[in-house]
Design an enzyme around this catalytic site. Structure first.
Site, mmCIF file in Angstrom:
data_model
loop_
_atom_site.group_PDB
_atom_site.id
_atom_site.type_symbol
_atom_site.label_atom_id
_atom_site.label_comp_id
_atom_site.label_asym_id
_atom_site.label_seq_id
_atom_site.Cartn_x
_atom_site.Cartn_y
_atom_site.Cartn_z
ATOM 1 N N SER A 129 0.828 -1.219 0.000
ATOM 2 C CA SER A 129 0.000 0.000 0.000
ATOM 3 C C SER A 129 0.853 1.257 0.000
ATOM 4 N N GLU B 197 -4.253 -3.120 -6.909
ATOM 5 C CA GLU B 197 -4.595 -1.798 -7.449
ATOM 6 C C GLU B 197 -5.181 -0.871 -6.394
ATOM 7 N N ILE C 155 3.703 -10.094 -8.624
ATOM 8 C CA ILE C 155 3.713 -9.430 -9.918
ATOM 9 C C ILE C 155 3.006 -10.289 -10.977
ATOM 10 N N THR C 156 1.873 -9.792 -11.454
ATOM 11 C CA THR C 156 1.100 -10.494 -12.483
ATOM 12 C C THR C 156 1.936 -10.596 -13.762
ATOM 13 N N SER D 153 0.399 7.071 -11.937
ATOM 14 C CA SER D 153 -0.386 7.429 -13.135
ATOM 15 C C SER D 153 -0.800 6.169 -13.895
ATOM 16 N N CYS D 154 0.052 5.148 -13.838
ATOM 17 C CA CYS D 154 -0.288 3.885 -14.512
ATOM 18 C C CYS D 154 -1.411 3.174 -13.751
HETATM 19 P P1 TGC Z 1 1.375 11.179 -2.460
HETATM 20 O O1 TGC Z 1 2.269 12.069 -1.670
HETATM 21 O O2 TGC Z 1 -0.102 11.292 -2.300
HETATM 22 O O3 TGC Z 1 1.707 11.339 -4.024
HETATM 23 C C1 TGC Z 1 3.031 11.261 -4.512
HETATM 24 C C2 TGC Z 1 3.014 11.854 -5.922
HETATM 25 O O4 TGC Z 1 2.152 11.090 -6.765
HETATM 26 C C3 TGC Z 1 1.058 11.906 -7.219
HETATM 27 N N1 TGC Z 1 -0.149 11.042 -7.187
HETATM 28 C C4 TGC Z 1 -0.715 10.583 -8.294
HETATM 29 N N2 TGC Z 1 -0.440 10.799 -9.592
HETATM 30 C C5 TGC Z 1 -1.209 10.164 -10.496
HETATM 31 N N3 TGC Z 1 -2.217 9.353 -10.126
HETATM 32 C C6 TGC Z 1 -2.519 9.102 -8.840
HETATM 33 N N4 TGC Z 1 -3.507 8.268 -8.513
HETATM 34 C C7 TGC Z 1 -1.759 9.735 -7.844
HETATM 35 N N5 TGC Z 1 -1.763 9.721 -6.487
HETATM 36 C C8 TGC Z 1 -0.770 10.538 -6.098
HETATM 37 C C9 TGC Z 1 0.978 13.053 -6.242
HETATM 38 O O5 TGC Z 1 0.371 14.190 -6.842
HETATM 39 C C10 TGC Z 1 2.452 13.275 -5.953
HETATM 40 O O6 TGC Z 1 3.018 13.900 -7.099
HETATM 41 P P2 TGC Z 1 4.235 14.965 -6.944
HETATM 42 O O7 TGC Z 1 4.539 15.351 -8.354
HETATM 43 O O8 TGC Z 1 3.683 16.049 -6.093
HETATM 44 O O9 TGC Z 1 5.351 14.211 -6.261
HETATM 45 O O10 TGC Z 1 1.866 9.697 -2.215
HETATM 46 P P3 TGC Z 1 1.772 8.779 -0.941
HETATM 47 O O11 TGC Z 1 3.106 8.153 -0.726
HETATM 48 O O12 TGC Z 1 1.149 9.534 0.220
HETATM 49 O O13 TGC Z 1 0.782 7.605 -1.413
HETATM 50 C C11 TGC Z 1 -0.534 7.804 -1.743
HETATM 51 C C12 TGC Z 1 -1.262 6.455 -1.943
HETATM 52 C C13 TGC Z 1 -1.379 5.680 -0.656
HETATM 53 C C14 TGC Z 1 -2.657 6.817 -2.458
HETATM 54 C C15 TGC Z 1 -0.515 5.594 -2.988
HETATM 55 O O14 TGC Z 1 0.714 5.196 -2.497
HETATM 56 C C16 TGC Z 1 -1.295 4.377 -3.397
HETATM 57 O O15 TGC Z 1 -2.130 4.462 -4.316
HETATM 58 N N6 TGC Z 1 -1.046 3.171 -2.784
HETATM 59 C C17 TGC Z 1 -1.615 1.929 -3.245
HETATM 60 C C18 TGC Z 1 -0.583 1.159 -4.029
HETATM 61 C C19 TGC Z 1 -1.183 0.337 -5.133
HETATM 62 O O16 TGC Z 1 -2.302 0.519 -5.542
HETATM 63 N N7 TGC Z 1 -0.408 -0.583 -5.684
HETATM 64 C C20 TGC Z 1 -0.806 -1.297 -6.831
HETATM 65 C C21 TGC Z 1 0.361 -2.037 -7.443
HETATM 66 S S1 TGC Z 1 0.065 -2.618 -9.088
HETATM 67 C C22 TGC Z 1 -1.085 -3.807 -8.942
HETATM 68 O O17 TGC Z 1 -1.642 -4.048 -7.953
HETATM 69 C C23 TGC Z 1 -1.392 -4.526 -10.179
HETATM 70 S S2 TGC Z 1 -2.620 -5.716 -10.051
HETATM 71 C C24 TGC Z 1 -2.816 -5.928 -11.678
HETATM 72 C C25 TGC Z 1 -3.781 -6.905 -12.130
HETATM 73 O O18 TGC Z 1 -3.452 -8.112 -12.112
HETATM 74 O O19 TGC Z 1 -4.847 -6.478 -12.622
HETATM 75 P P1 FAD Z 2 -0.475 -4.140 2.911
HETATM 76 O O1 FAD Z 2 -0.073 -2.840 2.320
HETATM 77 O O2 FAD Z 2 0.456 -4.800 3.867
HETATM 78 O O3 FAD Z 2 -1.881 -3.961 3.616
HETATM 79 C C1 FAD Z 2 -2.435 -4.923 4.534
HETATM 80 C C2 FAD Z 2 -3.713 -4.338 5.105
HETATM 81 O O4 FAD Z 2 -3.408 -3.118 5.795
HETATM 82 C C3 FAD Z 2 -4.722 -3.956 4.017
HETATM 83 O O5 FAD Z 2 -6.031 -4.196 4.468
HETATM 84 C C4 FAD Z 2 -4.503 -2.467 3.872
HETATM 85 O O6 FAD Z 2 -5.626 -1.768 3.346
HETATM 86 C C5 FAD Z 2 -4.243 -2.082 5.309
HETATM 87 N N1 FAD Z 2 -3.533 -0.803 5.406
HETATM 88 C C6 FAD Z 2 -2.339 -0.468 4.855
HETATM 89 N N2 FAD Z 2 -2.041 0.809 5.140
HETATM 90 C C7 FAD Z 2 -3.071 1.290 5.879
HETATM 91 C C8 FAD Z 2 -3.369 2.562 6.445
HETATM 92 N N3 FAD Z 2 -2.557 3.591 6.288
HETATM 93 N N4 FAD Z 2 -4.516 2.687 7.137
HETATM 94 C C9 FAD Z 2 -5.371 1.651 7.273
HETATM 95 N N5 FAD Z 2 -5.156 0.431 6.747
HETATM 96 C C10 FAD Z 2 -4.027 0.263 6.048
HETATM 97 N N6 FAD Z 2 1.607 -5.406 -7.523
HETATM 98 C C11 FAD Z 2 2.363 -4.942 -8.563
HETATM 99 O O7 FAD Z 2 3.186 -4.044 -8.397
HETATM 100 N N7 FAD Z 2 2.217 -5.479 -9.817
HETATM 101 C C12 FAD Z 2 1.344 -6.484 -10.076
HETATM 102 O O8 FAD Z 2 1.238 -6.925 -11.229
HETATM 103 C C13 FAD Z 2 0.554 -6.988 -8.994
HETATM 104 N N8 FAD Z 2 -0.287 -8.040 -9.210
HETATM 105 C C14 FAD Z 2 -0.932 -8.598 -8.145
HETATM 106 C C15 FAD Z 2 -1.672 -9.781 -8.333
HETATM 107 C C16 FAD Z 2 -2.299 -10.394 -7.248
HETATM 108 C C17 FAD Z 2 -3.036 -11.677 -7.445
HETATM 109 C C18 FAD Z 2 -2.238 -9.792 -5.961
HETATM 110 C C19 FAD Z 2 -2.946 -10.408 -4.807
HETATM 111 C C20 FAD Z 2 -1.505 -8.631 -5.762
HETATM 112 C C21 FAD Z 2 -0.834 -8.034 -6.847
HETATM 113 N N9 FAD Z 2 -0.027 -6.909 -6.669
HETATM 114 C C22 FAD Z 2 0.721 -6.411 -7.712
HETATM 115 C C23 FAD Z 2 0.207 -6.375 -5.324
HETATM 116 C C24 FAD Z 2 -0.918 -5.506 -4.785
HETATM 117 O O9 FAD Z 2 -0.944 -4.255 -5.425
HETATM 118 C C25 FAD Z 2 -0.696 -5.343 -3.274
HETATM 119 O O10 FAD Z 2 -0.965 -6.602 -2.696
HETATM 120 C C26 FAD Z 2 -1.596 -4.280 -2.671
HETATM 121 O O11 FAD Z 2 -1.194 -2.994 -3.097
HETATM 122 C C27 FAD Z 2 -1.594 -4.329 -1.122
HETATM 123 O O12 FAD Z 2 -0.324 -4.431 -0.619
HETATM 124 P P2 FAD Z 2 0.026 -5.556 0.504
HETATM 125 O O13 FAD Z 2 -0.471 -6.855 0.004
HETATM 126 O O14 FAD Z 2 1.460 -5.414 0.816
HETATM 127 O O15 FAD Z 2 -0.862 -5.171 1.753
#
Ligand code: TGC
Ligand code: FAD
Length: 384
Positions: free
Chosen positions: A138, A363, A163-164, A237-238
């Site tokens: 996260s 995501e 990583i998918t 952004s992605c």
């Molecule tokens: P924060 O200080 O809020 O932002 C840092 C910089 O990023 C900019 N920003 C964004 N830009 C574009 N789109 C967004 N959604 C953005 N959110 C923030 C922001 O303006 C800033 O820019 P700059 O130029 O001022 O530096 O960052 P933070 O560290 O406090 O984090 C914010 C938070 C928690 C929302 C972010 O870290 C987050 O979204 N965490 C969740 C991580 C996540 O979703 N991981 C997914 C990994 S990929 C995946 O899961 C693939 S699954 C694929 C599949 O199989 O379908």
């Molecule tokens: P954590 O961040 O450890 O979170 C654990 C729990 O704590 C969650 O409930 C969370 O919401 C909660 N939590 C965390 N922070 C806070 C807070 N500040 N306040 C309250 N609650 C909080 N990632 C990639 O980069 N590329 C991929 O292709 C990709 N594919 C994936 C495919 C699968 C099948 C899965 C399961 C995951 C994939 N991911 C990928 C990873 C995915 O994006 C992460 O699992 C997700 O972002 C959550 O991270 P984590 O599992 O480390 O959970």
């Protein structure tokens, strides 16, 4: 659904045609096999990628470089139809088109785009996107993977997790800490020091390849860095792109569960009459129909906002949070209608429910999107 919500009146004829084409492909080519792939924990990803490439859905909303250049709404509808069959298939397409290809398209050099985007659009090359690490999901800002200069080259060290497409990828977009903050790197997966062991024992998203990425002294030329992405804004952004696909996709999974449960309720007799004839069943069906219909409306609205260039990350969070949370609720309620049959792979419902557990987490978890919406509403960032 159509008679209650008139959803098709919100779509262009071309979008309806694209939806039908993808629905037919998914029904003919994927649905007959997907339960077996899920049971075995396999996916013929290379073959499928080529077929999905021919269908035009890889990088479908991107312009140029052999991409189809369709509207965001059309891309969303394709995700919806693919996830109606299995979230793992939509994941394959999301990671390829919205994460790996989008990263290259938005942030890559002309050389990187020319090298990778056309074969990726055709499904001849597969991409993955490495952001998450074992200790940083996260909160990707804390990532430990690093890239250090060695002359003109970069040396990458670190581990990415979950990583998918990782083990089947030809190219990985890897995000790493550098002296200039977080930067993205285009890593051909045959580079010495790169490996991608597959993660096994999943009970969710089994028809999808999930891997660790290990970067052990991976040496890359200066040209491997994505030149214009600096800071967390690059990878985030992605994520907006992939989350957008999930807004549509998750509602496809919910629709499939609902259609299955309605059909089952009409043929299953309990206490001497069809299950569909009981008020408790109809209350479940009515409530789920409302959520699936509202989920479509929300997705279509976000599609229109994206097509007009005005979609914000907070709006994407609104759609991802709502539609995935409602989809998993619908899947679980449908499972109750199917009784014991609901726990098998003879029906798609529990497979969807299990898949949606991953979709709820990846995501951005439910909590991350609640915090994003909370920040938008109050002005207070409560992530830390
Ligand atoms: P924060 O200080 O809020 O932002 C840092 C910089 O990023 C900019 N920003 C964004 N830009 C574009 N789109 C967004 N959604 C953005 N959110 C923030 C922001 O303006 C800033 O820019 P700059 O130029 O001022 O530096 O960052 P933070 O560290 O406090 O984090 C914010 C938070 C928690 C929302 C972010 O870290 C987050 O979204 N965490 C969740 C991580 C996540 O979703 N991981 C997914 C990994 S990929 C995946 O899961 C693939 S699954 C694929 C599949 O199989 O379908
Ligand atoms: P954590 O961040 O450890 O979170 C654990 C729990 O704590 C969650 O409930 C969370 O919401 C909660 N939590 C965390 N922070 C806070 C807070 N500040 N306040 C309250 N609650 C909080 N990632 C990639 O980069 N590329 C991929 O292709 C990709 N594919 C994936 C495919 C699968 C099948 C899965 C399961 C995951 C994939 N991911 C990928 C990873 C995915 O994006 C992460 O699992 C997700 O972002 C959550 O991270 P984590 O599992 O480390 O959970």
């Amino acid at each position: 659904m159509e008679k209650l919500f008139g959803l098709d009146s919100l779509l262009e004829p071309e979008e309806i045609e694209i939806r039908s084409t993808v629905r037919k492909f998914a029904s003919d080519r994927i649905r007959p096999h997907v339960a077996q792939w899920f049971e075995e924990g396999t996916l013929p990803a290379r073959d499928l990628a080529k077929e999905l490439g021919s269908l035009g859905v890889l990088g479908m909303h991107l312009e140029g470089y052999d991409c189809a250049g369709m509207s965001a709404t059309a891309y969303g509808l394709a995700c919806l139809e693919l996830e109606a069959v299995d979230s793992g298939i939509r994941s394959l397409v999301s990671v390829q088109g919205s994460l790996a290809m989008f990263a290259l398209h938005r942030w890559g050099s002309e050389e990187q785009k020319q090298t990778w985007l056309p074969p990726m659009a055709r499904g001849e090359a597969i991409g993955c996107f490495g952001l998450t690490e074992p200790d940083f999901g996260s909160n990707p800002a804390g990532m430990r993977t690093n890239a250090k200069r060695d002359g003109d080259d970069w040396i990458l060290n670190g581990t990415k997790m979950w990583i998918t497409n990782g083990s089947i990828a030809d190219v990985a977009v890897v995000w790493a800490q550098t002296d200039e903050g977080i930067r993205g790197f285009v890593v051909p997966t045959d580079t010495p020091g790169f490996s991608a062991p597959e993660i096994k024992k999943k009970v969710s998203l089994r028809a999808s390849v999930t891997s660790e990425l290990v970067l052990d002294g991976v040496r890359l030329p200066a040209s491997a860095m994505l030149p214009t992405a600096q800071g967390l804004r690059g990878p985030l952004s992605c994520l907006n792109e992939a989350r957008f696909g999930i807004v549509f996709g998750s509602i496809g999974a919910a629709r499939d569960c609902l259609e299955t449960a309605v059909e089952y309720s009409m043929s299953r007799e309990v206490f001497d009459k069809p299950l569909a004839g009981y008020q408790l069943t109809q209350a479940k069906i009515a409530d789920m129909t409302l959520e699936v219909g509202k989920g479509h409306l929300l997705a279509y609205q976000l599609g229109r906002l994206k097509d007009s260039g005005g979609l914000t990350p907070e709006q994407v969070s609104t759609g991802k949070l709502n539609n995935v949370r409602e989809a998993i609720d619908v899947a679980r309620t449908c499972r109750t209608i199917l009784g014991a049959n609901g726990i098998t792979l003879e029906y798609p419902v529990m497979r969807h429910a299990n898949n949606l557990e991953s979709v709820l987490t990846y995501e951005g978890t439910t909590e991350m999107h609640q915090l994003t919406i909370g920040r938008a509403m109050t002005g207070e960032a409560a992530f830390r």
